[in-house]
Design a protein around this motif. Structure first.
Motif, PDB file in Angstrom:
ATOM      1  N   GLU A   3       0.812  -1.219   0.000  1.00  0.00           N
ATOM      2  CA  GLU A   3       0.000   0.000   0.000  1.00  0.00           C
ATOM      3  C   GLU A   3       0.850   1.277   0.000  1.00  0.00           C
ATOM      4  O   GLU A   3       0.526   2.243  -0.687  1.00  0.00           O
ATOM      5  CB  GLU A   3      -0.937  -0.009   1.204  1.00  0.00           C
ATOM      6  CG  GLU A   3      -1.991   1.063   1.173  1.00  0.00           C
ATOM      7  CD  GLU A   3      -2.976   0.897   0.029  1.00  0.00           C
ATOM      8  OE1 GLU A   3      -3.451   1.930  -0.473  1.00  0.00           O
ATOM      9  OE2 GLU A   3      -3.249  -0.240  -0.384  1.00  0.00           O
ATOM     10  N   SER A   4       1.962   1.283   0.732  1.00  0.00           N
ATOM     11  CA  SER A   4       2.790   2.487   0.777  1.00  0.00           C
ATOM     12  C   SER A   4       3.485   2.746  -0.560  1.00  0.00           C
ATOM     13  O   SER A   4       3.690   3.904  -0.943  1.00  0.00           O
ATOM     14  CB  SER A   4       3.822   2.391   1.898  1.00  0.00           C
ATOM     15  OG  SER A   4       4.734   1.344   1.637  1.00  0.00           O
ATOM     16  N   ASP A   5       3.840   1.677  -1.276  1.00  0.00           N
ATOM     17  CA  ASP A   5       4.427   1.851  -2.611  1.00  0.00           C
ATOM     18  C   ASP A   5       3.411   2.444  -3.578  1.00  0.00           C
ATOM     19  O   ASP A   5       3.752   3.302  -4.403  1.00  0.00           O
ATOM     20  CB  ASP A   5       4.935   0.525  -3.149  1.00  0.00           C
ATOM     21  CG  ASP A   5       6.165   0.029  -2.424  1.00  0.00           C
ATOM     22  OD1 ASP A   5       6.827   0.844  -1.749  1.00  0.00           O
ATOM     23  OD2 ASP A   5       6.464  -1.181  -2.524  1.00  0.00           O
ATOM     24  N   LYS A   6       2.172   1.997  -3.493  1.00  0.00           N
ATOM     25  CA  LYS A   6       1.123   2.534  -4.368  1.00  0.00           C
ATOM     26  C   LYS A   6       0.863   4.004  -4.055  1.00  0.00           C
ATOM     27  O   LYS A   6       0.681   4.816  -4.967  1.00  0.00           O
ATOM     28  CB  LYS A   6      -0.168   1.736  -4.201  1.00  0.00           C
ATOM     29  CG  LYS A   6      -0.101   0.350  -4.795  1.00  0.00           C
ATOM     30  CD  LYS A   6      -1.410  -0.381  -4.593  1.00  0.00           C
ATOM     31  CE  LYS A   6      -1.313  -1.811  -5.104  1.00  0.00           C
ATOM     32  NZ  LYS A   6      -2.572  -2.548  -4.898  1.00  0.00           N
ATOM     33  N   LEU A   7       0.854   4.336  -2.777  1.00  0.00           N
ATOM     34  CA  LEU A   7       0.644   5.720  -2.381  1.00  0.00           C
ATOM     35  C   LEU A   7       1.786   6.607  -2.875  1.00  0.00           C
ATOM     36  O   LEU A   7       1.544   7.699  -3.406  1.00  0.00           O
ATOM     37  CB  LEU A   7       0.519   5.818  -0.861  1.00  0.00           C
ATOM     38  CG  LEU A   7       0.227   7.189  -0.281  1.00  0.00           C
ATOM     39  CD1 LEU A   7      -1.108   7.714  -0.789  1.00  0.00           C
ATOM     40  CD2 LEU A   7       0.233   7.123   1.222  1.00  0.00           C
ATOM     41  N   ALA A   8       3.009   6.138  -2.744  1.00  0.00           N
ATOM     42  CA  ALA A   8       4.164   6.909  -3.222  1.00  0.00           C
ATOM     43  C   ALA A   8       4.120   7.079  -4.734  1.00  0.00           C
ATOM     44  O   ALA A   8       4.406   8.164  -5.249  1.00  0.00           O
ATOM     45  CB  ALA A   8       5.456   6.221  -2.808  1.00  0.00           C
ATOM     46  N   ARG A   9       3.728   6.034  -5.448  1.00  0.00           N
ATOM     47  CA  ARG A   9       3.618   6.117  -6.907  1.00  0.00           C
ATOM     48  C   ARG A   9       2.549   7.128  -7.319  1.00  0.00           C
ATOM     49  O   ARG A   9       2.772   7.952  -8.206  1.00  0.00           O
ATOM     50  CB  ARG A   9       3.280   4.745  -7.479  1.00  0.00           C
ATOM     51  CG  ARG A   9       3.219   4.742  -9.002  1.00  0.00           C
ATOM     52  CD  ARG A   9       2.564   3.506  -9.531  1.00  0.00           C
ATOM     53  NE  ARG A   9       1.172   3.501  -9.060  1.00  0.00           N
ATOM     54  CZ  ARG A   9       0.429   2.421  -8.991  1.00  0.00           C
ATOM     55  NH1 ARG A   9       0.916   1.252  -9.309  1.00  0.00           N
ATOM     56  NH2 ARG A   9      -0.818   2.489  -8.577  1.00  0.00           N
ATOM     57  N   ASN A  10       1.407   7.084  -6.649  1.00  0.00           N
ATOM     58  CA  ASN A  10       0.328   8.006  -6.985  1.00  0.00           C
ATOM     59  C   ASN A  10       0.703   9.456  -6.667  1.00  0.00           C
ATOM     60  O   ASN A  10       0.349  10.368  -7.410  1.00  0.00           O
ATOM     61  CB  ASN A  10      -0.946   7.617  -6.242  1.00  0.00           C
ATOM     62  CG  ASN A  10      -1.534   6.327  -6.762  1.00  0.00           C
ATOM     63  OD1 ASN A  10      -1.225   5.888  -7.864  1.00  0.00           O
ATOM     64  ND2 ASN A  10      -2.380   5.701  -5.963  1.00  0.00           N
ATOM     65  N   ARG A  11       1.437   9.662  -5.584  1.00  0.00           N
ATOM     66  CA  ARG A  11       1.886  11.016  -5.257  1.00  0.00           C
ATOM     67  C   ARG A  11       2.893  11.520  -6.283  1.00  0.00           C
ATOM     68  O   ARG A  11       2.866  12.694  -6.667  1.00  0.00           O
ATOM     69  CB  ARG A  11       2.484  11.041  -3.857  1.00  0.00           C
ATOM     70  CG  ARG A  11       1.438  10.906  -2.785  1.00  0.00           C
ATOM     71  CD  ARG A  11       2.051  10.860  -1.418  1.00  0.00           C
ATOM     72  NE  ARG A  11       1.012  10.890  -0.391  1.00  0.00           N
ATOM     73  CZ  ARG A  11       1.241  10.838   0.899  1.00  0.00           C
ATOM     74  NH1 ARG A  11       2.480  10.761   1.353  1.00  0.00           N
ATOM     75  NH2 ARG A  11       0.247  10.870   1.749  1.00  0.00           N
ATOM     76  N   TYR A  12       3.768  10.653  -6.728  1.00  0.00           N
ATOM     77  CA  TYR A  12       4.732  11.031  -7.770  1.00  0.00           C
ATOM     78  C   TYR A  12       3.994  11.409  -9.052  1.00  0.00           C
ATOM     79  O   TYR A  12       4.307  12.417  -9.683  1.00  0.00           O
ATOM     80  CB  TYR A  12       5.708   9.887  -8.027  1.00  0.00           C
ATOM     81  CG  TYR A  12       6.627  10.142  -9.180  1.00  0.00           C
ATOM     82  CD1 TYR A  12       7.700  11.018  -9.064  1.00  0.00           C
ATOM     83  CD2 TYR A  12       6.419   9.525 -10.415  1.00  0.00           C
ATOM     84  CE1 TYR A  12       8.536  11.268 -10.129  1.00  0.00           C
ATOM     85  CE2 TYR A  12       7.248   9.775 -11.475  1.00  0.00           C
ATOM     86  CZ  TYR A  12       8.306  10.644 -11.336  1.00  0.00           C
ATOM     87  OH  TYR A  12       9.118  10.899 -12.406  1.00  0.00           O
ATOM     88  N   PHE A  13       3.012  10.596  -9.443  1.00  0.00           N
ATOM     89  CA  PHE A  13       2.234  10.899 -10.638  1.00  0.00           C
ATOM     90  C   PHE A  13       1.489  12.225 -10.495  1.00  0.00           C
ATOM     91  O   PHE A  13       1.355  12.974 -11.466  1.00  0.00           O
ATOM     92  CB  PHE A  13       1.257   9.777 -10.956  1.00  0.00           C
ATOM     93  CG  PHE A  13       1.903   8.539 -11.520  1.00  0.00           C
ATOM     94  CD1 PHE A  13       3.116   8.586 -12.177  1.00  0.00           C
ATOM     95  CD2 PHE A  13       1.286   7.309 -11.392  1.00  0.00           C
ATOM     96  CE1 PHE A  13       3.711   7.454 -12.696  1.00  0.00           C
ATOM     97  CE2 PHE A  13       1.864   6.159 -11.906  1.00  0.00           C
ATOM     98  CZ  PHE A  13       3.074   6.239 -12.562  1.00  0.00           C
ATOM     99  N   ALA A  14       1.008  12.532  -9.297  1.00  0.00           N
ATOM    100  CA  ALA A  14       0.321  13.803  -9.070  1.00  0.00           C
ATOM    101  C   ALA A  14       1.285  14.972  -9.255  1.00  0.00           C
ATOM    102  O   ALA A  14       0.938  15.989  -9.877  1.00  0.00           O
ATOM    103  CB  ALA A  14      -0.288  13.834  -7.680  1.00  0.00           C
ATOM    104  N   MET A  15       2.513  14.848  -8.741  1.00  0.00           N
ATOM    105  CA  MET A  15       3.491  15.922  -8.903  1.00  0.00           C
ATOM    106  C   MET A  15       3.871  16.110 -10.369  1.00  0.00           C
ATOM    107  O   MET A  15       3.996  17.236 -10.852  1.00  0.00           O
ATOM    108  CB  MET A  15       4.733  15.649  -8.057  1.00  0.00           C
ATOM    109  CG  MET A  15       4.496  15.805  -6.586  1.00  0.00           C
ATOM    110  SD  MET A  15       5.988  15.743  -5.575  1.00  0.00           S
ATOM    111  CE  MET A  15       6.496  14.062  -5.791  1.00  0.00           C
ATOM    112  N   VAL A  16       4.028  15.012 -11.090  1.00  0.00           N
ATOM    113  CA  VAL A  16       4.367  15.100 -12.510  1.00  0.00           C
ATOM    114  C   VAL A  16       3.206  15.699 -13.294  1.00  0.00           C
ATOM    115  O   VAL A  16       3.410  16.512 -14.206  1.00  0.00           O
ATOM    116  CB  VAL A  16       4.775  13.716 -13.061  1.00  0.00           C
ATOM    117  CG1 VAL A  16       4.897  13.740 -14.562  1.00  0.00           C
ATOM    118  CG2 VAL A  16       6.076  13.274 -12.432  1.00  0.00           C
ATOM    119  N   ALA A  17       1.982  15.342 -12.938  1.00  0.00           N
ATOM    120  CA  ALA A  17       0.813  15.894 -13.618  1.00  0.00           C
ATOM    121  C   ALA A  17       0.724  17.399 -13.421  1.00  0.00           C
ATOM    122  O   ALA A  17       0.398  18.145 -14.359  1.00  0.00           O
ATOM    123  CB  ALA A  17      -0.453  15.210 -13.119  1.00  0.00           C
TER     124      ALA A  17
END
Length: 73
Positions: A3-17
Motif C-alpha cells: 500500500e505504501s508503494d502505491k501511495l508513493a507512486r500516486n503522489r509522484y504521478f500527481a506531482m508530474v501531472a
C-alpha cells in the motif's frame, strides 16, 4: 506492491501531472503573448506564462514537502 508503494507512486504521478499542466499553461501564455494584437492580450499572455512558470517550480516542491516521510525517532 504494498500500500505504501502505491501511495508513493500516486503522489509522484500527481506531482508530474502538476508539472505537465503548468508547462502547457506556460506554453499557452507564450503563444498568446506572441500572437497578440493588443497590449491587453500581450499582458494576459505574459501573466499566464509567469504563473505557469511559478506553478511549475513551487507547487511540486510544496507537495513533496507536505508528503515527506517524518524522520524516525
Amino acid at each position: 506492491m504494498n500500500e505504501s508503494d502505491k501511495l508513493a507512486r500516486n503522489r509522484y504521478f500527481a506531482m508530474v501531472a502538476v508539472q505537465i499542466v503548468a508547462t502547457v499553461g506556460a506554453v499557452f501564455g507564450l503563444i498568446l503573448a506572441g500572437r497578440a494584437t493588443s497590449w491587453e492580450l500581450t499582458m494576459l499572455g505574459g501573466a499566464i506564462l509567469l504563473s505557469g512558470l511559478y506553478v511549475m517550480v513551487v507547487v511540486p516542491k510544496a507537495m513533496a514537502r507536505r508528503w515527506r516521510t517524518p524522520p524516525a525517532p
